[in-house]
Design an enzyme around this catalytic site. Structure first.
Site, mmCIF file in Angstrom:
data_model
loop_
_atom_site.group_PDB
_atom_site.id
_atom_site.type_symbol
_atom_site.label_atom_id
_atom_site.label_comp_id
_atom_site.label_asym_id
_atom_site.label_seq_id
_atom_site.Cartn_x
_atom_site.Cartn_y
_atom_site.Cartn_z
ATOM 1 N N GLY A 68 0.927 -1.298 0.060
ATOM 2 C CA GLY A 68 0.053 -0.028 -0.025
ATOM 3 C C GLY A 68 0.834 1.231 -0.065
ATOM 4 N N ALA A 69 0.714 2.362 -0.959
ATOM 5 C CA ALA A 69 1.575 3.326 -1.171
ATOM 6 C C ALA A 69 1.755 4.222 0.158
ATOM 7 C CB ALA A 69 1.138 4.109 -2.150
ATOM 8 N N ASP A 254 -1.343 4.666 -6.471
ATOM 9 C CA ASP A 254 0.007 4.826 -6.158
ATOM 10 C C ASP A 254 0.851 5.894 -6.730
ATOM 11 O OD1 ASP A 254 -1.115 1.850 -5.803
ATOM 12 O OD2 ASP A 254 1.023 1.773 -4.945
ATOM 13 N N ASN A 264 -2.769 2.732 -10.178
ATOM 14 C CA ASN A 264 -3.209 1.832 -9.073
ATOM 15 C C ASN A 264 -3.532 0.441 -9.423
ATOM 16 O OD1 ASN A 264 -4.446 2.015 -6.337
ATOM 17 N ND2 ASN A 264 -6.343 1.169 -7.260
HETATM 18 O O1 MRU Z 1 0.711 -4.081 -4.392
HETATM 19 P P1 MRU Z 1 0.025 -3.329 -3.237
HETATM 20 O O2 MRU Z 1 -0.763 -4.168 -2.422
HETATM 21 O O3 MRU Z 1 0.919 -2.375 -2.625
HETATM 22 O O4 MRU Z 1 -0.889 -2.262 -4.298
HETATM 23 C C1 MRU Z 1 -1.615 -1.276 -3.353
HETATM 24 C C2 MRU Z 1 -2.657 -0.286 -4.057
HETATM 25 O O5 MRU Z 1 -2.670 -0.563 -5.140
HETATM 26 C C3 MRU Z 1 -3.371 0.483 -3.258
HETATM 27 O O6 MRU Z 1 -4.535 0.870 -4.086
HETATM 28 C C4 MRU Z 1 -2.577 1.903 -3.372
HETATM 29 O O7 MRU Z 1 -1.502 1.579 -2.820
HETATM 30 C C5 MRU Z 1 -3.334 2.969 -2.526
HETATM 31 S S1 MRU Z 1 -3.332 2.411 -0.784
HETATM 32 C C6 MRU Z 1 -3.985 3.557 0.014
#
Ligand code: MRU
Length: 373
Positions: A68-69, A254, A264
């Site tokens: 999650g970013a 992201d 995203n």
């Molecule tokens: O691969 P991940 O689980 O890190 O991807 C996360 C996402 O795509 C979320 O939608 C994004 O980071 C926003 S989280 C607030």
């Protein structure tokens, strides 16, 4: 003594832990180390991993222990504290020069989430001002990044919930909750706030292949809080949208390019296309630290490609025909024209475009003061 105090458990202050509809913390600092809730094990096991070196922090980000970013950004900031501590002990006169390789290691851990580099740049700016032991000042900055993220999410929650004018069901993708952020969440924060205000009665969550962030993480967060959640396979979303029960689709981001294009989790783009076709509104919720004005449009955003095994295997079992090749981008780009509303902590941008994005960033820089960047 001062160092000792600063290295204590900041998550036990009550500031971070006592929020309604927000029970879990993916990242915490305890006894001079970073602790990460291992998201690969959820929902079966809740286990924090202690991370005591910058190399371990970078590896935990790459391996999706933390994901999650915004959560990646917070974890990276604490990773810098670990790096500085080690470099200071190794050579007090050389720590600033030696830490450069550590920052590069963290920056390379995952390429799409710009919050990672944003957090590193912020820590670097503080490093430039430090004389003497860098640890207390850097830890204070990492804690500030963490707490500001939660505050931003709370603000976005209120702003986004106000847009949900018709009580009904919403659809979300991936996990954008407490687990993906410092706490509370971006899109899931809006959903939390809207549920508390009686504006959401049910959440539909895409399972989100191949890592199942929707099935394992979003559903887990919502079930824990008693918010009704219905899971669906990613491919079922268009049929759900055609049915007319969904008032809004809400997702995180992201990285957002200067023209408002949004990177995203893979699958977001086809959700946006289906939402537009069925006249369901599409909301992106992200802090301004997710905006990257250095990239003109979404095609410039680096998209992380992940291992073939993520599609070929499931729970350690082979699930695909041996010999098949794999294309496994972790993210996709949704064109700005498919976004009805971008919700940030500094306000809502309707139908984002280059001009509105530039204004948003200029206004937020003004609000944050001359030292912000
Ligand atoms: O691969 P991940 O689980 O890190 O991807 C996360 C996402 O795509 C979320 O939608 C994004 O980071 C926003 S989280 C607030």
């Amino acid at each position: 003594m001062l160092i000792r105090c600063l290295f204590m458990d900041f998550t036990a202050t009550g500031v971070l832990m006592s929020l309604t509809y927000d029970q879990v913390r993916a990242v915490r600092w305890r006894d001079d180390a970073l602790e990460l809730l291992d998201q690969r094990l959820l929902p079966a096991e809740q286990q924090y991993r202690r991370v005591q070196s910058v190399a371990a922090a970078a590896e935990a980000i790459r391996a999706m222990v933390v994901r999650g970013a915004p959560a990646i950004g917070v974890a990276a900031a604490y990773g810098v504290v670990l790096a500085a501590a080690a470099r200071w002990v190794e050579s007090p006169g050389q720590w600033r020069a030696r830490i450069a390789t550590d920052l590069a290691l963290l920056a390379a851990a995952r390429p799409t989430a710009v919050n990672l580099c944003w957090a590193l740049r912020r820590m670097e700016r503080v490093m430039a001002e430090i004389s003497g032991d860098p640890r207390p000042r850097l830890l204070a900055e990492a804690v500030a990044i963490h707490e500001e993220d939660i505050a931003a999410n709370r603000r976005m929650g209120a702003l986004g919930a106000a847009l949900l004018d018709t009580r009904g069901a919403v659809l979300t993708h991936c996990n954008t909750g407490s687990l993906a952020t410092g706490g509370y969440g971006t899109a899931l924060g809006v959903i939390r706030a809207a549920y508390a205000a009686g504006r959401v009665e049910r959440v539909y969550a895409d399972e989100t292949r191949p890592w199942l962030q929707g099935a394992r993480l979003t559903a887990w967060e919502l079930v824990q809080e008693g918010i009704p959640v219905t899971l669906l396979a990613d491919g079922a979303a268009a049929a759900l949208l055609r049915g007319g029960a969904i008032t809004w689709v809400l997702v995180g981001a992201d990285r957002i390019a200067a023209n408002g294009d949004v990177a995203n989790k893979i699958g977001t783009y086809h959700l946006a296309l289906a939402a537009r076709y069925h006249r369901v509104r599409f909301m992106v919720v992200a802090p301004v630290s997710t905006v990257d004005l250095s990239l003109a449009c979404g095609t410039d955003i680096p998209i992380e490609q992940r291992a073939a095994e993520e599609l070929l295997m499931l729970g350690g079992q082979a699930v695909a025909a041996a010999g098949a090749e794999v294309w496994n981008p972790s993210f996709d780009v949704t064109p700005a024209e498919l976004v009805d509303a971008l919700v940030t902590e500094h306000g809502v941008v309707w139908a984002p475009d280059t001009e509105k994005m530039a204004r948003l960033i200029a206004d937020s820089a003004e609000l944050a003061g001359p030292d912000a960047g």
